[in-house]
Design an enzyme around this catalytic site. Sequence first.
Site, mmCIF file in Angstrom:
data_model
loop_
_atom_site.group_PDB
_atom_site.id
_atom_site.type_symbol
_atom_site.label_atom_id
_atom_site.label_comp_id
_atom_site.label_asym_id
_atom_site.label_seq_id
_atom_site.Cartn_x
_atom_site.Cartn_y
_atom_site.Cartn_z
ATOM 1 N N ASP A 121 -4.797 7.479 -1.273
ATOM 2 C CA ASP A 121 -5.665 6.622 -0.466
ATOM 3 C C ASP A 121 -7.061 6.646 -1.059
ATOM 4 O O ASP A 121 -7.552 7.693 -1.506
ATOM 5 C CB ASP A 121 -5.742 7.130 0.983
ATOM 6 C CG ASP A 121 -4.509 6.774 1.783
ATOM 7 O OD1 ASP A 121 -3.998 5.651 1.616
ATOM 8 O OD2 ASP A 121 -4.059 7.611 2.579
ATOM 9 N N HIS A 147 0.834 -1.207 0.000
ATOM 10 C CA HIS A 147 0.000 0.000 0.000
ATOM 11 C C HIS A 147 0.871 1.260 0.000
ATOM 12 O O HIS A 147 0.654 2.174 -0.795
ATOM 13 C CB HIS A 147 -0.921 -0.018 1.226
ATOM 14 C CG HIS A 147 -1.682 1.238 1.446
ATOM 15 N ND1 HIS A 147 -2.953 1.429 0.954
ATOM 16 C CD2 HIS A 147 -1.363 2.379 2.103
ATOM 17 C CE1 HIS A 147 -3.377 2.642 1.297
ATOM 18 N NE2 HIS A 147 -2.420 3.234 2.002
ATOM 19 N N GLU A 148 1.862 1.295 0.869
ATOM 20 C CA GLU A 148 2.718 2.480 0.977
ATOM 21 C C GLU A 148 3.544 2.678 -0.301
ATOM 22 O O GLU A 148 3.720 3.802 -0.762
ATOM 23 C CB GLU A 148 3.610 2.406 2.219
ATOM 24 C CG GLU A 148 2.854 2.342 3.543
ATOM 25 C CD GLU A 148 1.854 3.473 3.786
ATOM 26 O OE1 GLU A 148 2.082 4.602 3.297
ATOM 27 O OE2 GLU A 148 0.847 3.235 4.464
ATOM 28 N N HIS A 177 1.677 4.567 -2.918
ATOM 29 C CA HIS A 177 1.727 6.035 -2.865
ATOM 30 C C HIS A 177 2.933 6.564 -3.657
ATOM 31 O O HIS A 177 2.815 7.544 -4.394
ATOM 32 C CB HIS A 177 1.807 6.535 -1.420
ATOM 33 C CG HIS A 177 0.561 6.334 -0.628
ATOM 34 N ND1 HIS A 177 -0.690 6.687 -1.080
ATOM 35 C CD2 HIS A 177 0.379 5.807 0.608
ATOM 36 C CE1 HIS A 177 -1.596 6.396 -0.163
ATOM 37 N NE2 HIS A 177 -0.967 5.852 0.875
#
Length: 183
Positions: A125, A115-116, A119
């Site tokens: 998000d 997920h990170e 970015h």
Amino acid sequence: MTITFVLGLAFLATVSPAQAGTAAKATSGNATAVRVLKYDASRAAEFRSAIDQAAQIWNSSVTNVRLVAGSPADFVVYADGGWPRTQPTSLGRGTIWMGRQATAEGHNPLRIAAHEIGHVLGLPDRRTGLCTDLMSGASAGTSCTNPNPNAAEKAEVNRNFRGFTPAVDFGRIYVDSPELAAQ
């Protein structure tokens, strides 16, 4: 046969080692160079293997960006006691903090890492609450362990690295905490 050999040698002589090392993929009939991003997970402590695994997940999911451990790094990963967060500074560059608070509450480290990295790859998000959406983050709950981007997330990263404007706000710190997930 001699002409073919000479032409082959002439071609090899005109291709520099950098050009020979650049991979190209066909995307909708257009050749797109693969952008290699180096990451430094040496300060990620117990999360280092999760970062390496997440990089491999992204490598198998997208066609025009490849993540490799190395330096100088395009993005750096740290471990700390807070919530996981990322500050993308430009497409493919930034800082990731793998927060121990999330794993202490039961969130999956591999999902957090993927997920990170999302970015850094230009994804914001999207607190949908769906486990199938990698960028839903903590809103999917602690039972969600899916570290894989969905088809739309994969396509968005591929578009980002073909020159489209990413939806992520560069310079902003994206914090993935349950308080924000409820919003």
